[in-house]
Structure formats: structure tokens, C-alpha cells
Design a protein around this motif. Structure first.
Motif, PDB file in Angstrom:
ATOM      1  N   LYS A   1      -0.988   3.357  -5.692  1.00 36.24           N
ATOM      2  CA  LYS A   1      -2.313   3.191  -6.282  1.00 36.24           C
ATOM      3  C   LYS A   1      -2.300   2.836  -7.779  1.00 36.24           C
ATOM      4  O   LYS A   1      -2.889   1.858  -8.198  1.00 36.24           O
TER       5      LYS A   1
ATOM      6  N   TRP B   1      -0.925  14.197   2.224  1.00 39.02           N
ATOM      7  CA  TRP B   1      -1.495  12.904   2.630  1.00 39.02           C
ATOM      8  C   TRP B   1      -0.556  11.811   2.156  1.00 39.02           C
ATOM      9  O   TRP B   1      -0.376  11.618   0.951  1.00 39.02           O
ATOM     10  N   HIS B   2       0.061  11.128   3.124  1.00 34.41           N
ATOM     11  CA  HIS B   2       1.013  10.070   2.762  1.00 34.41           C
ATOM     12  C   HIS B   2       0.602   8.720   3.339  1.00 34.41           C
ATOM     13  O   HIS B   2       1.361   7.762   3.227  1.00 34.41           O
TER      14      HIS B   2
ATOM     15  N   GLU C   1       4.077  15.487  -2.360  1.00 31.81           N
ATOM     16  CA  GLU C   1       3.326  14.931  -3.499  1.00 31.81           C
ATOM     17  C   GLU C   1       3.478  15.904  -4.672  1.00 31.81           C
ATOM     18  O   GLU C   1       3.257  17.102  -4.479  1.00 31.81           O
TER      19      GLU C   1
ATOM     20  N   ASP D   1       6.173  11.524  -3.287  1.00 28.79           N
ATOM     21  CA  ASP D   1       5.105  10.535  -3.117  1.00 28.79           C
ATOM     22  C   ASP D   1       4.263  10.568  -4.382  1.00 28.79           C
ATOM     23  O   ASP D   1       3.461  11.484  -4.595  1.00 28.79           O
TER      24      ASP D   1
ATOM     25  N   THR E   1       0.826  -1.212   0.000  1.00 21.30           N
ATOM     26  CA  THR E   1       0.000   0.000   0.000  1.00 21.30           C
ATOM     27  C   THR E   1       0.859   1.259   0.000  1.00 21.30           C
ATOM     28  O   THR E   1       2.068   1.207   0.282  1.00 21.30           O
ATOM     29  N   GLY E   2       0.189   2.363  -0.275  1.00 20.37           N
ATOM     30  CA  GLY E   2       0.876   3.648  -0.268  1.00 20.37           C
ATOM     31  C   GLY E   2       1.397   4.000   1.117  1.00 20.37           C
ATOM     32  O   GLY E   2       2.473   4.590   1.263  1.00 20.37           O
ATOM     33  N   SER E   3       0.630   3.644   2.140  1.00 20.47           N
ATOM     34  CA  SER E   3       1.075   3.921   3.514  1.00 20.47           C
ATOM     35  C   SER E   3       2.384   3.187   3.799  1.00 20.47           C
ATOM     36  O   SER E   3       3.320   3.744   4.377  1.00 20.47           O
TER      37      SER E   3
ATOM     38  N   ALA F   1       2.012   8.324  -5.360  1.00 25.21           N
ATOM     39  CA  ALA F   1       0.904   7.363  -5.257  1.00 25.21           C
ATOM     40  C   ALA F   1      -0.137   7.609  -6.345  1.00 25.21           C
ATOM     41  O   ALA F   1      -0.664   6.674  -6.941  1.00 25.21           O
ATOM     42  N   GLN F   2      -0.428   8.880  -6.587  1.00 26.30           N
ATOM     43  CA  GLN F   2      -1.485   9.205  -7.558  1.00 26.30           C
ATOM     44  C   GLN F   2      -0.928   9.669  -8.890  1.00 26.30           C
ATOM     45  O   GLN F   2      -1.597   9.580  -9.909  1.00 26.30           O
TER      46      GLN F   2
HETATM   47  C1  LIG Z   1      -0.407  10.726  -2.167  1.00 28.16           C
HETATM   48  C2  LIG Z   1      -0.776   9.529  -1.336  1.00 28.16           C
HETATM   49  N1  LIG Z   1       0.178   8.890  -0.653  1.00 28.16           N
HETATM   50  C3  LIG Z   1      -0.085   7.811   0.092  1.00 28.16           C
HETATM   51  C4  LIG Z   1      -1.369   7.326   0.195  1.00 28.16           C
HETATM   52  C5  LIG Z   1      -1.646   6.123   1.051  1.00 28.16           C
HETATM   53  O1  LIG Z   1      -1.909   5.046   0.247  1.00 28.16           O
HETATM   54  P1  LIG Z   1      -2.718   3.786   0.813  1.00 28.16           P
HETATM   55  O2  LIG Z   1      -4.105   4.272   1.055  1.00 28.16           O
HETATM   56  O3  LIG Z   1      -2.602   2.800  -0.297  1.00 28.16           O
HETATM   57  O4  LIG Z   1      -2.049   3.335   2.037  1.00 28.16           O
HETATM   58  C6  LIG Z   1      -2.393   7.941  -0.502  1.00 28.16           C
HETATM   59  C7  LIG Z   1      -3.769   7.429  -0.404  1.00 28.16           C
HETATM   60  O5  LIG Z   1      -4.732   8.111  -0.546  1.00 28.16           O
HETATM   61  C8  LIG Z   1      -2.103   9.081  -1.289  1.00 28.16           C
HETATM   62  O6  LIG Z   1      -3.042   9.712  -1.973  1.00 28.16           O
END
Ligand SMILES: Cc1ncc(COP(=O)(O)O)c(C=O)c1O
Length: 440
Positions: free
Chosen positions: A270, A135-136, A208, A241, A107-109, A243-244
Motif C-alpha cells: 500500500k 489480514w494478509h 504484521e 507483512d 498488490t498486497g495480496s 503493507a501498512q
Molecule cells: C497488512 C496487509 N497485508 C496485505 C493486505 C492486502 O493488500 P491488497 O489489498 O493490496 O491486496 C492488506 C490490505 O488491507 C493489509 O492491510
């Protein structure tokens, strides 16, 4: 059966304190999600911003079948072949600069946890600078560096976190300020304060490329370059980051490519798994070598998972074969154009922003005051859902009400037109309803 499971979901699941949906969900294809009552919704959030190649893509289905046929699971240090292949493809075709070494988690977290552990061990530091509205992720370390969530009620966060005011071109901290100049001045001030408070053990600056949960804010180019410089000046690492933003969503391979700034560590999640739990963290060979010397470790039961790696390879292949990076630009321009038309007609659409198919639309009571229109945002989002359009709204008192719009990159012109029709009707009805309530 449907009714019984709806009841079961109420009785047996830990309830989520956020959005609540009336039914359960059963299936999805392309841009359409279907619930157990047979209702279809246009999915303009790509699930949790993951399904960039559309739901139920045949390539993902085939990859899951292939991996399912094997159905193995190894000890964490035993690397499946497919994981080596995915690392190679990432380095060869997708990663910027000299980022070549990757680790795969879920996961992103978790990706944030990996990046923070890397930066801390590499620098022997622990202090992290992040942006307001960031948001990370939700796990311990990740939530400590996330400013967009409600942080109350979960105990003491990890120490050593410092915040840089986020750049917001529409809503600068000082009303009427030149937003770009303000962003740089705020960064300068935040760094001075950080230097004053720092114990000299700086580890990383994390950002981000598009501050998404914080309201889909696109930082100025100079700002991103200044972050690179700030990290270098202090012997800290720069973490992006993505993720998106990675793998086409913003019309580039990565946010790094968009800004022409290469981080030391990049997290991806993601958009890599296309809906399955796959995340990656990549860094340079030099950083990896030092971490290895220091016996760096990050593993869970599902590090280097073969099933999700198989899917990740399929997702990246589809993005290339279907030219989805270019398509995000093309369809993003079309979607933006449709929102800008609406903006001409509705005073309450204050700002339309974003990159590629990651867009933010900010609602205000009127353009002169830019007062956030929270009630309108909530009501319109609800009416959109009732009429078959699933959208996500970010609402924070200090930041306004912002629709975050991110359909799959495979979305069609007709689907965009249909979504805009639903949205316009919902907006008109909501404005009427609010006016009626005021008059009553
Ligand atoms: C920029 C960003 N980093 C990290 C995360 C965390 O990812 P996850 O929900 O898969 O743990 C998110 C999730 O919304 C995100 O948007």
C-alpha cells in the motif's frame, strides 16, 4: 450525467458486501476527497491506507506523466531500467538488515502469495503460523492466512495454517491478565500445539508489525523477538507483512526497525505506491540464491511494471525530501493527544493506541466492563461521514469496535482539529440518539 452514472454504478457493477456510499467519487487532493455531488471529506483512511503522501501529489502526477510518455510493457523476464533503480533504492535506503533482493508486483495480496511461495520452496515445507486477527489479503493463499475476514462461503482454504492468539493489551484473552505475560504464554502454548500437530514441514511464521485489521494491535517487543526465535528454532522463515507499516506510516522506516527484529522476508505494498498498484517482496541474498537454484518463479502480466515503479521511486523520494517519517511521529503525537483529551471527557473511549499515524481508538459502553460499543461505533462512523470525515471502523464481536485512523502523513494540524471537531459532534449526537432510543 452524475445521476446517470450513479444509476450505472448500481446497474453494472458487482456490488460490494461492505460499506456503501451515497455518491460516486470524482477527485482528491492532499487529505480531501470530493464526491460527484460536490461534497468534500477529510480522508482519515488515506484511501485504502495507501495515500501516505496525500492524494494527487505533484510528484506522483509527474511520475505518471513520465511513465505515460513511454507507455511500454515488456515480457515478464525483461526488466525495465526503472525497476532496477527502485530495487537499488529500496536496498540502499529503506530495507533493514541484510534484506537486499526484491521483486515487484501489484498488490498486497500478491505480495503475500510471493512470500508464501518463497518460504515454501526455500524450506520445502508448507505449514504457516499466523496471528489471530491477521489480514494478509484476499487471494487464495493470502485469504487462507488471514483471520480478520469472513472466511465463510469461499470453499476450502489452503491447508497447513496454524493460528497463534494475537496479543491484545486492552483485551487479553483472560480478563484482567497481565497482557504482555499472557501474549508470551499464549505464544508458548500455540507453539507447543503446533509442534504436536506439525508434519515437520514448517515453512514460515507471518505477522504484521501492527495487527491493523485485527484492531490496530501493537505486539510487545518480546513477542516479536520470540517469533524470530520460534522461526529459527524450527528452520522456518519469519515474514513481516509491512503493507501498512513500511515507509513512514508508524514513524519509522519499517516495523522491523521499530521492533529491532529483522525478518527473512518482508512484504510491502500500500504505502509504496502511494495509491497506485505497486507491491514488493524483499529477502536476503542467501535466500534468493537458494530460490534461484530451485528455479523459483512468480510472475503475472504486470510483474516489474515500469509505470508503478516510476511512481514508487517518486513516493520514496517525497517521503525523504518532505521528512515524512519524522512528520508521522510529530503529527501522530498531536492526533493521539487530541484523542486522549476526548478520552478524558467521554467514558466510551476505552483505549487509544497505535504507532505514528496508524492509530486505533476502541469504543466501549463503559471503561469498567470494557463491553464493546458496536452500535455506537457504527452510528458515529456514519455521522462522521455525513459531516465530512471518512473513517474506518473495525467491528468484531470478540474484539470490540475500533476506529482505525490513518490520515496521509502530510495531514495538517488544522485538518486534525477539524476531524476531531466533527468526530466529537458525531459522538455526542450518537450518544444522545442511542439514549433517546433506549428511553422511548
Ligand atoms: C497488512 C496487509 N497485508 C496485505 C493486505 C492486502 O493488500 P491488497 O489489498 O493490496 O491486496 C492488506 C490490505 O488491507 C493489509 O492491510
Amino acid at each position: 450525467m452524475d445521476q446517470a452514472l450513479e444509476e450505472a454504478s448500481k446497474e453494472f457493477l458487482v456490488r460490494y458486501g461492505g460499506d456503501v456510499f451515497p455518491a460516486l467519487f470524482r477527485s482528491a487532493k492532499g487529505t480531501i476527497v470530493r464526491d460527484t455531488r460536490g461534497r468534500d471529506y477529510l480522508d482519515f483512511t488515506s484511501g485504502q491506507m495507501c495515500a501516505t503522501i496525500g492524494h494527487n501529489h505533484p510528484a506522483i502526477v509527474a511520475a505518471v506523466h513520465r511513465a505515460g510518455e513511454k507507455a511500454f510493457h515488456f515480457f515478464s523476464g525483461m526488466i525495465p531500467e526503472v525497476v532496477a533503480e527502485l530495487a537499488q533504492v529500496l536496498a540502499r535506503d529503506w530495507l533493514p538488515g541484510d534484506l537486499t533482493r526484491s521483486i515487484f508486483i501489484n498488490t498486497g495480496s500478491e505480495a503475500t502469495e510471493v512470500a508464501l511461495r518463497m518460504a515454501k520452496m526455500y524450506t520445502d515445507g508448507y505449514e504457516i503460523l499466523v496471528l489471530g486477527g491477521s489480514w494478509h489479503g484476499i487471494t487464495g493463499g493470502a485469504s487462507a492466512v488471514s483471520m480478520a475476514s469472513d472466511r465463510k462461503g469461499y470453499g476450502v482454504p489452503v491447508p497447513g495454517i496454524f493460528v497463534i492468539p494475537e496479543p491484545n493489551a486492552y483485551r487479553p484473552y483472560v480478563k484482567g491478565a497481565d497482557a504482555e505475560a499472557e501474549a508470551l504464554a499464549n505464544l508458548d502454548l500455540a507453539l507447543k500445539l503446533f509442534d504436536m500437530q506439525s508434519t515437520g514441514r514448517g515453512a514460515a511464521i507471518m505477522v504484521e508489525p501492527v495487527i491493523s485489521a485485527g484492531g490496530v494491535l501493537v505486539p510487545p517487543q518480546d513477542f516479536m523477538q520470540a517469533l524470530r526465535q520460534a522461526a529459527d528454532d524450527r528452520g522456518m522463515l519469519l515474514i513481516f507483512d509491512e503493507a501498512q507499516t513500511a515507509f513512514g506510516r508508524i514513524g519509522k522506516k519499517t516495523g522491523s526497525e521499530h521492533f529491532g527484529v529483522v525478518p527473512d522476508i518482508m512484504t510491502m505494498s500500500k504505502t509504496l505506491g502511494g495509491g497506485l498498484p505497486l507491491a514488493a517482496v524483499s529477502t536476503t541474498a542467501a535466500i534468493e540464491a537458494r530460490l534461484y537454484e530451485r528455479k523459483f518463479a512468480y510472475y503475472t502480466s504486470h510483474v516489474s511494471d515500469p509505470l508503478t515503479a516510476e511512481v514508487g521511486l517518486a513516493v520514496l523520494d517525497v517521503i525523504q525530501r518532505e521528512h515524512l517519517v519524522a512528520r508521522a511521529n510529530e503529527m501522530g503525537a498531536y492526533l493521539r493527544g487530541r484523542f486522549e483529551e476526548l478520552q478524558q471527557r467521554y467514558e466510551v473511549i476505552g483505549d487509544v493506541r497505535g504507532l505514528g499515524l496508524l492509530m486505533g481508538v476502541e469504543l466501549v459502553t463503559d471503561r469498567a466492563s470494557r463491553t464493546p460499543a458496536h452500535a455506537l461505533g457504527a452510528l458515529t462512523t456514519q455521522k462522521c461521514f455525513e459531516n465530512g470525515l471518512s473513517m474506518n471502523i473495525r467491528r468484531r464481536p470478540e474484539r470490540g469496535s475500533v476506529w482505525r485512523i490513518a490520515p496521509p502523513l502530510t495531514v495538517s494540524h488544522a485538518e486534525i482539529d477539524q476531524a476531531i471537531d466533527i468526530l466529537e459532534r458525531a459522538l455526542r449526537d450518537s450518544l444522545d440518539e442511542i439514549a433517546r432510543d433506549k428511553a422511548a
